[in-house]
Design a protein around this motif. Structure first.
Motif, PDB file in Angstrom:
ATOM      1  N   GLY A 154       0.892  -1.209   0.141  1.00 29.22           N
ATOM      2  CA  GLY A 154      -0.026  -0.113   0.075  1.00 29.22           C
ATOM      3  C   GLY A 154       0.950   1.259  -0.093  1.00 29.22           C
ATOM      4  O   GLY A 154       2.126   1.368   0.215  1.00 29.22           O
ATOM      5  N   GLU A 155       0.230   2.454  -0.235  1.00 27.72           N
ATOM      6  CA  GLU A 155       0.995   3.558  -0.248  1.00 27.72           C
ATOM      7  C   GLU A 155       1.153   4.405   1.026  1.00 27.72           C
ATOM      8  O   GLU A 155       1.928   5.424   0.952  1.00 27.72           O
ATOM      9  CB  GLU A 155       0.207   4.442  -1.399  1.00 27.72           C
ATOM     10  CG  GLU A 155       0.233   3.881  -2.781  1.00 27.72           C
ATOM     11  CD  GLU A 155      -0.416   5.043  -3.582  1.00 27.72           C
ATOM     12  OE1 GLU A 155      -0.990   6.075  -3.030  1.00 27.72           O
ATOM     13  OE2 GLU A 155      -0.429   4.800  -4.821  1.00 27.72           O
ATOM     14  N   HIS A 156       0.437   4.007   2.022  1.00 26.08           N
ATOM     15  CA  HIS A 156       0.837   4.561   3.189  1.00 26.08           C
ATOM     16  C   HIS A 156       1.344   3.591   4.486  1.00 26.08           C
ATOM     17  O   HIS A 156       1.268   3.599   5.615  1.00 26.08           O
ATOM     18  CB  HIS A 156      -0.699   4.899   3.782  1.00 26.08           C
ATOM     19  CG  HIS A 156      -1.513   5.711   3.033  1.00 26.08           C
ATOM     20  ND1 HIS A 156      -1.094   6.853   2.571  1.00 26.08           N
ATOM     21  CD2 HIS A 156      -2.440   5.632   2.044  1.00 26.08           C
ATOM     22  CE1 HIS A 156      -1.694   7.492   1.862  1.00 26.08           C
ATOM     23  NE2 HIS A 156      -2.534   6.629   1.431  1.00 26.08           N
ATOM     24  N   GLY A 157       2.388   2.719   3.890  1.00 26.46           N
ATOM     25  CA  GLY A 157       3.376   2.138   4.559  1.00 26.46           C
ATOM     26  C   GLY A 157       2.796   0.440   4.919  1.00 26.46           C
ATOM     27  O   GLY A 157       3.472  -0.148   5.639  1.00 26.46           O
ATOM     28  N   PRO A 213       6.527   2.752  -1.925  1.00 24.60           N
ATOM     29  CA  PRO A 213       6.293   2.206  -3.066  1.00 24.60           C
ATOM     30  C   PRO A 213       5.752   0.931  -3.019  1.00 24.60           C
ATOM     31  O   PRO A 213       6.136  -0.083  -2.367  1.00 24.60           O
ATOM     32  CB  PRO A 213       7.636   2.313  -3.847  1.00 24.60           C
ATOM     33  CG  PRO A 213       8.502   2.260  -2.496  1.00 24.60           C
ATOM     34  CD  PRO A 213       7.909   2.766  -1.513  1.00 24.60           C
ATOM     35  N   SER A 214       4.609   0.753  -3.534  1.00 21.63           N
ATOM     36  CA  SER A 214       4.105  -0.587  -3.436  1.00 21.63           C
ATOM     37  C   SER A 214       3.793  -1.701  -4.591  1.00 21.63           C
ATOM     38  O   SER A 214       3.963  -1.015  -5.697  1.00 21.63           O
ATOM     39  CB  SER A 214       2.498  -0.534  -2.935  1.00 21.63           C
ATOM     40  OG  SER A 214       1.654   0.234  -3.873  1.00 21.63           O
ATOM     41  N   VAL A 215       3.538  -2.790  -4.452  1.00 18.09           N
ATOM     42  CA  VAL A 215       3.556  -3.801  -5.322  1.00 18.09           C
ATOM     43  C   VAL A 215       2.106  -3.865  -6.101  1.00 18.09           C
ATOM     44  O   VAL A 215       1.417  -3.290  -5.725  1.00 18.09           O
ATOM     45  CB  VAL A 215       4.109  -5.108  -4.973  1.00 18.09           C
ATOM     46  CG1 VAL A 215       5.384  -5.457  -4.362  1.00 18.09           C
ATOM     47  CG2 VAL A 215       3.013  -5.511  -3.932  1.00 18.09           C
ATOM     48  N   GLU A 216       2.113  -4.398  -7.188  1.00 19.75           N
ATOM     49  CA  GLU A 216       0.863  -4.674  -7.873  1.00 19.75           C
ATOM     50  C   GLU A 216       0.478  -6.042  -7.652  1.00 19.75           C
ATOM     51  O   GLU A 216       1.556  -6.963  -7.947  1.00 19.75           O
ATOM     52  CB  GLU A 216       0.643  -4.179  -9.367  1.00 19.75           C
ATOM     53  CG  GLU A 216       0.847  -2.696  -9.406  1.00 19.75           C
ATOM     54  CD  GLU A 216       0.981  -2.208 -10.926  1.00 19.75           C
ATOM     55  OE1 GLU A 216      -0.114  -2.802 -11.483  1.00 19.75           O
ATOM     56  OE2 GLU A 216       1.650  -1.585 -11.138  1.00 19.75           O
ATOM     57  N   PHE A 217      -0.800  -6.381  -7.337  1.00 14.50           N
ATOM     58  CA  PHE A 217      -1.241  -7.894  -7.405  1.00 14.50           C
ATOM     59  C   PHE A 217      -1.510  -8.543  -8.855  1.00 14.50           C
ATOM     60  O   PHE A 217      -2.151  -7.916  -9.699  1.00 14.50           O
ATOM     61  CB  PHE A 217      -2.341  -8.248  -6.599  1.00 14.50           C
ATOM     62  CG  PHE A 217      -1.918  -7.769  -5.014  1.00 14.50           C
ATOM     63  CD1 PHE A 217      -1.525  -8.724  -4.164  1.00 14.50           C
ATOM     64  CD2 PHE A 217      -1.979  -6.640  -4.413  1.00 14.50           C
ATOM     65  CE1 PHE A 217      -0.983  -8.302  -2.922  1.00 14.50           C
ATOM     66  CE2 PHE A 217      -1.820  -6.147  -3.117  1.00 14.50           C
ATOM     67  CZ  PHE A 217      -1.083  -7.102  -2.261  1.00 14.50           C
ATOM     68  N   ALA A 218      -1.142  -9.591  -8.980  1.00  6.90           N
ATOM     69  CA  ALA A 218      -1.348 -10.391 -10.318  1.00  6.90           C
ATOM     70  C   ALA A 218      -2.983 -10.637 -10.448  1.00  6.90           C
ATOM     71  O   ALA A 218      -3.640 -10.914  -9.331  1.00  6.90           O
ATOM     72  CB  ALA A 218      -1.018 -11.560 -10.385  1.00  6.90           C
ATOM     73  N   ALA A 219      -3.544 -10.315 -11.470  1.00 11.64           N
ATOM     74  CA  ALA A 219      -5.092 -10.361 -11.474  1.00 11.64           C
ATOM     75  C   ALA A 219      -5.551 -11.855 -11.960  1.00 11.64           C
ATOM     76  O   ALA A 219      -6.550 -11.960 -11.594  1.00 11.64           O
ATOM     77  CB  ALA A 219      -5.325  -9.428 -12.710  1.00 11.64           C
ATOM     78  N   ALA A 220      -4.665 -12.642 -12.298  1.00 11.13           N
ATOM     79  CA  ALA A 220      -4.913 -13.858 -13.034  1.00 11.13           C
ATOM     80  C   ALA A 220      -4.021 -14.800 -12.702  1.00 11.13           C
ATOM     81  O   ALA A 220      -2.765 -14.307 -12.431  1.00 11.13           O
ATOM     82  CB  ALA A 220      -5.065 -13.991 -14.380  1.00 11.13           C
ATOM     83  N   ASN A 226       5.312 -10.535 -15.598  1.00 12.92           N
ATOM     84  CA  ASN A 226       5.009  -9.393 -15.861  1.00 12.92           C
ATOM     85  C   ASN A 226       5.312  -8.488 -14.514  1.00 12.92           C
ATOM     86  O   ASN A 226       5.077  -7.332 -14.476  1.00 12.92           O
ATOM     87  CB  ASN A 226       3.507  -9.268 -16.066  1.00 12.92           C
ATOM     88  CG  ASN A 226       3.135  -9.907 -17.501  1.00 12.92           C
ATOM     89  OD1 ASN A 226       3.876  -9.818 -18.287  1.00 12.92           O
ATOM     90  ND2 ASN A 226       1.935 -10.550 -17.316  1.00 12.92           N
ATOM     91  N   GLY A 227       5.810  -9.059 -13.468  1.00 11.27           N
ATOM     92  CA  GLY A 227       6.069  -8.255 -12.300  1.00 11.27           C
ATOM     93  C   GLY A 227       4.981  -8.218 -11.183  1.00 11.27           C
ATOM     94  O   GLY A 227       5.036  -7.353 -10.432  1.00 11.27           O
ATOM     95  N   LYS A 228       3.973  -8.868 -11.436  1.00 15.18           N
ATOM     96  CA  LYS A 228       3.025  -8.735 -10.632  1.00 15.18           C
ATOM     97  C   LYS A 228       3.105  -9.906  -9.429  1.00 15.18           C
ATOM     98  O   LYS A 228       3.520 -10.925  -9.890  1.00 15.18           O
ATOM     99  CB  LYS A 228       1.555  -9.090 -11.299  1.00 15.18           C
ATOM    100  CG  LYS A 228       1.072  -7.957 -12.263  1.00 15.18           C
ATOM    101  CD  LYS A 228       1.304  -6.504 -12.045  1.00 15.18           C
ATOM    102  CE  LYS A 228       0.876  -5.502 -13.322  1.00 15.18           C
ATOM    103  NZ  LYS A 228       1.927  -5.471 -14.211  1.00 15.18           N
ATOM    104  N   VAL A 229       2.615  -9.290  -8.164  1.00 10.22           N
ATOM    105  CA  VAL A 229       2.874 -10.122  -7.125  1.00 10.22           C
ATOM    106  C   VAL A 229       1.822 -11.532  -7.341  1.00 10.22           C
ATOM    107  O   VAL A 229       0.564 -11.244  -7.075  1.00 10.22           O
ATOM    108  CB  VAL A 229       2.609  -9.471  -5.830  1.00 10.22           C
ATOM    109  CG1 VAL A 229       2.651 -10.429  -4.734  1.00 10.22           C
ATOM    110  CG2 VAL A 229       3.739  -8.534  -5.745  1.00 10.22           C
ATOM    111  N   LEU A 230       2.428 -12.753  -6.966  1.00  8.30           N
ATOM    112  CA  LEU A 230       1.635 -13.746  -6.690  1.00  8.30           C
ATOM    113  C   LEU A 230       1.459 -14.191  -5.201  1.00  8.30           C
ATOM    114  O   LEU A 230       0.300 -14.512  -4.513  1.00  8.30           O
ATOM    115  CB  LEU A 230       2.039 -14.842  -7.477  1.00  8.30           C
ATOM    116  CG  LEU A 230       2.427 -14.910  -9.106  1.00  8.30           C
ATOM    117  CD1 LEU A 230       2.972 -15.817  -9.557  1.00  8.30           C
ATOM    118  CD2 LEU A 230       0.810 -14.828  -9.561  1.00  8.30           C
TER     119      LEU A 230
END
Length: 510
Positions: free
Chosen positions: A55-58, A108-115, A171-175
């Motif tokens: 998340g963006e707030h720690g 700076p936060s990660v992005e979660f994998a959508a699939a 794609n660099g998305k978190v699993l």
């Protein structure tokens, strides 16, 4: 066949080693990963792991294990900057994951994998332990748990400690969040869905969760008001430090809700800080003018010895929704402090009137109080009535003192047979108490039962030979029965033991 085996070996050597040619997204993602260190209350290092911002707030997630028994934790980013872990947001010991907030203004936060990725597809593990590393692995198996989440198994041979690191797709998305290996030589690695760790949150019952109680870092207040109110309630049964912290955080998060002020008022009251308690209960009443807040204000005034003001508040609530036995009882206590026994008795009558018959145990304490007040006011038979009702409600919990109190009321009301029964019951429950024998002997003399008085007095003399009452009532009973020689002799012994009444009886019967 040898050529094929060699190909496989070469694949592992390349794909499972720290890669020089990293994916294009690796630099951006590396900013979200950090090293985590946890410490005991005395500053001893307990454990180290990796973690990453979600998340963006720690907001961040990592492995739970290093947090066990930790009183402090820090996140060290890829620039070497340290940030304190300020609050725990949730934890699950079974899957070894924890969510927390780091004291950073913007993260700076990660992005979660959508699939979900396909089995046998490539994936990446991003690690930061002083320097950033990328490890490639191959997904071997995916299993579902808790319906919506995935547990990943990868083929991997790496000497790096990857626990707590993010598992990423191509794609660099978190699993997922990396889990500990089963053994040092294990060729398999495991990860639990990062979305599972991310959904962890505090609830009203979290303070009693063993996994969270083992972490001694401040816990966050639930975002949901109802859950936060439940946590506030449960915190009251914990230590004062925890309770104070929860109250403070609740007030910051819900400044317009009265519950936080009420709890802080109660805490201040319990520590004798009545002015602070009054301020907070007034704040609660301003936010929500409920009658129970006025009742609590009356209790604070009572503790400050402001009995007239407290009574006025209680009286204003007599016809309110919180009309109750306790309300009339507290009002009666105000009158008692003002030495107005007439008003006190009337209010106690109103107190007991709140109960319907047959009476329940909740009425018992008020019956006992009213009985004592009636006894003090010489309303002996009324006191006996209350004590009889009390006996019916509390029969299995009565002691010798209860029977002695009722004995006194019965003597005052000239209910002598009942009084004898009760003093005998008191003796039965406390056979070594010489005072009860003296009371019984005195009553037996009073009602003319001289033989029984002589027997009781002799028992008292045997029990306590230096107690003058035994000789006094023995001598008096003997004189009244006509045995003056023995009687005067025992009265003389009572006199020698310091009884001031004995001389007058000696002169009377000599």
């Amino acid at each position: 066949m040898k050529k094929y085996s060699l190909t496989i070996i070469l694949f592992f050597c390349v794909s499972l080693t720290v890669l020089a040619g990293q994916p294009s997204w690796s630099k951006k993602m590396s900013k979200a990963v950090f090293t985590l260190k946890t410490f005991s209350a005395d500053g001893e290092l307990l454990g180290s792991s990796s973690g990453f911002f979600v998340g963006e707030h720690g907001e961040a997630i990592s492995s739970y294990a290093p947090f066990k028994n930790a009183a402090k934790a820090v996140a060290i980013d890829n620039a070497g900057k340290e940030w304190d872990v300020e609050k725990i947001l949730g934890a699950n010991e079974t899957y070894d994951v924890i969510k927390f907030r780091v004291a950073i203004k913007k993260s700076p936060s990660v992005e979660f994998a959508a699939a979900k990725p396909a089995v046998n597809s490539n994936c990446w593990i991003l690690s930061y332990k002083g320097s950033m590393s990328m490890v490639q692995a191959k997904l071997q198996k995916m299993e579902s748990f808790n319906t919506d989440y995935t547990y990943y198994t990868m083929s991997l041979r790496s000497s790096l400690d990857l626990v707590g690191c993010p598992l990423l797709d191509d794609n660099g998305k978190v699993l997922g969040v990396m889990q500990p290996m089963n053994s040092d030589g294990d060729t398999l690695a495991y990860a639990v869905a990062a979305t599972f760790a991310n959904q962890l949150k505090m609830t009203g019952l979290s303070l009693n969760d063993p996994a969270l109680r083992a972490v001694h870092i401040k816990k966050a207040i639930p975002d949901d008001l109802n859950q936060a109110q439940l946590m506030l309630l449960i915190a009251g049964s914990h230590d004062s430090l925890t309770y104070t912290s929860v109250i403070s955080d609740f007030l910051k998060q819900f400044p317009k809700e009265p519950d936080g002020y009420v709890s802080r008022a109660q805490l201040a009251y319990s520590h004798g800080r009545f002015e602070d308690a009054m301020h907070d209960i007034n704040m609660a009443y301003e936010l929500s003018p409920q009658p129970n807040y006025l009742y609590q204000k009356g209790t604070i005034l009572f503790a400050q010895n402001k009995y007239a003001e407290a009574y006025d508040l209680y009286q204003s609530l007599f016809d309110s929704p919180i009309r109750s036995a306790e309300l009339f009882y507290m009002a009666s206590q105000c009158k008692a402090k003002q030495n107005d026994s007439i008003a006190q008795q009337a209010l106690l009558d109103s107190c007991l009137a709140q109960f319907s018959r047959p009476l329940l145990k909740e009425a018992a304490p008020y019956l006992l109080v009213r009985a004592q007040v009636r006894l003090n006011a010489n309303r002996y038979r009324d006191a006996v009535v209350d004590l009889n009702d009390y006996e019916q409600l509390m029969k299995s919990q009565l002691n010798d003192n209860f029977y002695y109190i009722r004995y006194q009321a019965e003597v005052g009301g000239r209910l002598f047979q009942q009084a004898l029964n009760d003093i005998e019951k008191a003796i039965e429950l406390a056979p070594q108490n010489e005072f009860y024998y003296a009371e019984k002997a005195s009553l037996l003399v009073r009602v003319g039962m001289y033989d029984d008085a002589i027997t009781t007095s002799k028992t008292l003399v045997q029990l306590q030979p230096t107690y003058s009452d035994g000789y006094l009532f023995l001598g008096l009973a003997q004189c009244l029965k006509g045995e003056k020689t023995d009687g005067i002799e025992n009265l003389q012994k009572a006199k020698e033991l310091g009884d001031t009444q004995a001389e007058s009886f000696i002169q009377k019967y000599k």
